[in-house]
Design a protein around this motif. Structure first.
Motif, PDB file in Angstrom:
ATOM      1  N   VAL A 165       0.721  -1.258  -0.067  1.00 32.11           N
ATOM      2  CA  VAL A 165      -0.008   0.184   0.066  1.00 32.11           C
ATOM      3  C   VAL A 165       0.893   1.116   0.140  1.00 32.11           C
ATOM      4  O   VAL A 165       0.619   2.143  -0.697  1.00 32.11           O
ATOM      5  CB  VAL A 165      -1.014  -0.033   1.242  1.00 32.11           C
ATOM      6  N   ILE A 166       2.062   1.305   0.712  1.00 33.37           N
ATOM      7  CA  ILE A 166       2.864   2.363   0.731  1.00 33.37           C
ATOM      8  C   ILE A 166       3.698   2.580  -0.580  1.00 33.37           C
ATOM      9  O   ILE A 166       3.431   3.682  -1.031  1.00 33.37           O
ATOM     10  CB  ILE A 166       3.936   2.158   1.950  1.00 33.37           C
TER      11      ILE A 166
ATOM     12  N   GLY B 219       1.731   6.849  -6.889  1.00 33.17           N
ATOM     13  CA  GLY B 219       0.513   7.881  -7.168  1.00 33.17           C
ATOM     14  C   GLY B 219       1.084   9.050  -6.824  1.00 33.17           C
ATOM     15  O   GLY B 219       0.704   9.970  -7.694  1.00 33.17           O
ATOM     16  N   PHE B 220       1.574   9.327  -5.828  1.00 34.52           N
ATOM     17  CA  PHE B 220       2.057  10.624  -5.344  1.00 34.52           C
ATOM     18  C   PHE B 220       3.176  11.170  -6.181  1.00 34.52           C
ATOM     19  O   PHE B 220       3.165  12.563  -6.628  1.00 34.52           O
ATOM     20  CB  PHE B 220       2.378  10.698  -3.861  1.00 34.52           C
TER      21      PHE B 220
ATOM     22  N   ALA C 257       5.175  15.120 -10.354  1.00 37.54           N
ATOM     23  CA  ALA C 257       5.988  15.227 -11.512  1.00 37.54           C
ATOM     24  C   ALA C 257       5.094  15.968 -12.596  1.00 37.54           C
ATOM     25  O   ALA C 257       5.407  16.678 -13.446  1.00 37.54           O
ATOM     26  CB  ALA C 257       6.323  14.021 -12.005  1.00 37.54           C
ATOM     27  N   LYS C 258       3.725  15.332 -12.520  1.00 40.46           N
ATOM     28  CA  LYS C 258       2.819  16.013 -13.754  1.00 40.46           C
ATOM     29  C   LYS C 258       2.606  17.582 -13.218  1.00 40.46           C
ATOM     30  O   LYS C 258       2.638  18.446 -14.019  1.00 40.46           O
ATOM     31  CB  LYS C 258       1.378  15.421 -13.313  1.00 40.46           C
TER      32      LYS C 258
ATOM     33  N   GLY D 183       8.867   1.613  -9.213  1.00 37.32           N
ATOM     34  CA  GLY D 183       7.685   1.179  -8.268  1.00 37.32           C
ATOM     35  C   GLY D 183       7.423  -0.399  -8.182  1.00 37.32           C
ATOM     36  O   GLY D 183       7.476  -1.067  -7.563  1.00 37.32           O
ATOM     37  N   TYR D 184       7.327  -0.583  -9.548  1.00 40.30           N
ATOM     38  CA  TYR D 184       7.320  -2.200  -9.926  1.00 40.30           C
ATOM     39  C   TYR D 184       8.361  -3.105  -9.492  1.00 40.30           C
ATOM     40  O   TYR D 184       8.246  -4.257  -9.025  1.00 40.30           O
ATOM     41  CB  TYR D 184       7.168  -2.464 -11.295  1.00 40.30           C
ATOM     42  N   ILE D 185       9.758  -2.537  -9.563  1.00 46.48           N
ATOM     43  CA  ILE D 185      10.984  -3.319  -9.319  1.00 46.48           C
ATOM     44  C   ILE D 185      10.884  -3.432  -7.784  1.00 46.48           C
ATOM     45  O   ILE D 185      11.382  -4.506  -7.201  1.00 46.48           O
ATOM     46  CB  ILE D 185      12.132  -2.523  -9.602  1.00 46.48           C
ATOM     47  N   LEU D 186      10.395  -2.327  -6.965  1.00 48.33           N
ATOM     48  CA  LEU D 186      10.365  -2.351  -5.420  1.00 48.33           C
ATOM     49  C   LEU D 186       9.404  -3.364  -5.224  1.00 48.33           C
ATOM     50  O   LEU D 186       9.573  -4.283  -4.052  1.00 48.33           O
ATOM     51  CB  LEU D 186      10.178  -0.933  -5.057  1.00 48.33           C
TER      52      LEU D 186
END
Length: 298
Positions: free
Chosen positions: A24-25, A31-32, A37-38, A58-61
Motif C-alpha cells: 500500500v505504501i 501515485g503521489f 511530476a505532472k 515502483g514495480y521493481i520495488l
C-alpha cells in the motif's frame, strides 16, 4: 480477542500484514510522485519519461519486496503450497504477465517509443502512450486514404511484442521510399520528359535527400545492409497504351501524402511549359458513327 491475539502472533499472518502495508505504501508513493511530476515538470517529453520511470521503479520495488518476503525462513515449510499457487496464478494471468513483461521489453530494448509510427497486429498508427499493460495508438488509415488519422484511439496489449512483427516507420531511419507513376504518350519527347520530371523531383526533394543520406550512413555502419541509392531515380516501362515513367524517391515518413501532392503539382506545371512536346497520356474512347445506308425499293 484471544483468537485474534493468537492469529496476530502467527509469523505467517504477521508477515502477510507487513507485506500488505508495504504494498500500500509503495502504490500510494507511486501515485503521489506521478502527480508531483505532472504538476512540477512543464516539458511534456521529460514529464512523460519521469512518470514512466517512477512507475517502473515502483514495480521493481514491489518485485523485490515479494522476493524477500517469500524467501524468509518462516515460510519455507509452505514451498509446495506457494509453488502450486504460483503455477495456477501464472496460468490464469498469463496474458497480464506477458503484457507486463512486454512493457519492460519495450522500455529497455527501445522497440518503440511515444511519437513513433508503428504497425503491430495489423494496426497502424502513432504511439501516444505506453503503460505497464497497453500501448495506446492514434490510428491512421482504415477508411481514410493514405497516412491520415482516422480519429480512433486504439489500445493494444504489450504482449503482442512477443507474438508477431513490429513495423517501425521512424526508428533509426525516419524516412521511407515512395513512388509515383507519370504516364506520357508515345509521341512525346521522352528525353525532355525524363529531364522535366527529374529536375522537379531533385529541386523539391533536395532537403529530404541530404538529410536522409546522413541517417543512412549511420544505418550502414550499424547494420549489415547495403549502401542503397538515396537520390531520386527514374525507371521506364512500356505498355500497349502509353509510356510509364516511375519516379522513386525518399521522403519523411509523416509527410508522404503532402510530398506526393506537391510533386504531382510541380511535374504537371513543368509538363505544361513544354508546350506540347510532352503529353500526359489517358485512356481515350472513340465513338464511331454508324454509316448512313440508302435503301431503294422498286
Amino acid at each position: 480477542m484471544q483468537r485474534l491475539d493468537d492469529l496476530l502472533k502467527d509469523p505467517l499472518v504477521l508477515q502477510g500484514l507487513q507485506l500488505l502495508i508495504w504494498l500500500v505504501i509503495i502504490i500510494l508513493g507511486i501515485g503521489f510522485l506521478r502527480r508531483l511530476a505532472k504538476n512540477r515538470i512543464e516539458n511534456i517529453s521529460i514529464r512523460y519519461k519521469a512518470q514512466k520511470g517512477i512507475e517502473i521503479i515502483g514495480y521493481i520495488l514491489i518485485a523485490i519486496l515479494l522476493l524477500v518476503t517469500f524467501t524468509l525462513d518462516s515460510v519455507r515449510d509452505y514451498t509446495i503450497i506457494i509453488g502450486l499457487f504460483t503455477a495456477g496464478l501464472t496460468f490464469t494471468l498469463q496474458e497480464l504477465i506477458l503484457s507486463i513483461a512486454g512493457s519492460f521489453y519495450i522500455f529497455f530494448l527501445r522497440v518503440y517509443k511515444p511519437g513513433d509510427r508503428i504497425e503491430m497486429n495489423n494496426i497502424k498508427g502513432d504511439v501516444i502512450d505506453i503503460d505497464s499493460i497497453y500501448t495506446t495508438i492514434m490510428e491512421i488509415g482504415e477508411w481514410v486514404n493514405s497516412d491520415n488519422y482516422s480519429g480512433r484511439i486504439i489500445k493494444i496489449s504489450n504482449a503482442f511484442v512477443f507474438k508477431g512483427p513490429i513495423k517501425n516507420y521512424s526508428m533509426d531511419f525516419p524516412f521511407v521510399w515512395d513512388e509515383l507513376n507519370i504516364l506520357i504518350t508515345y509521341d512525346s519527347d521522352l528525353e525532355l520528359a525524363k529531364k522535366t520530371i527529374m529536375d522537379g523531383a531533385t529541386e523539391l526533394l533536395s532537403d529530404y535527400t541530404n538529410e536522409s543520406k546522413t541517417n543512412w550512413a549511420k544505418m550502414v555502419q550499424r547494420y549489415y545492409i547495403e549502401d542503397a541509392k538515396i537520390d531520386p531515380s527514374l525507371a521506364i516501362s512500356l505498355t500497349d497504351n502509353w509510356i510509364v515513367l516511375n519516379l522513386r524517391y525518399i521522403t519523411d515518413y509523416k509527410l508522404r501524402r503532402s510530398v506526393k501532392h506537391r510533386l504531382f503539382e510541380k511535374i504537371e506545371r513543368s509538363i505544361k511549359l513544354t508546350k506540347g512536346k510532352v503529353k500526359i497520356a489517358s485512356t481515350t474512347l472513340q465513338l464511331l458513327k454508324i454509316p448512313e445506308v440508302e435503301v431503294h425499293v422498286k
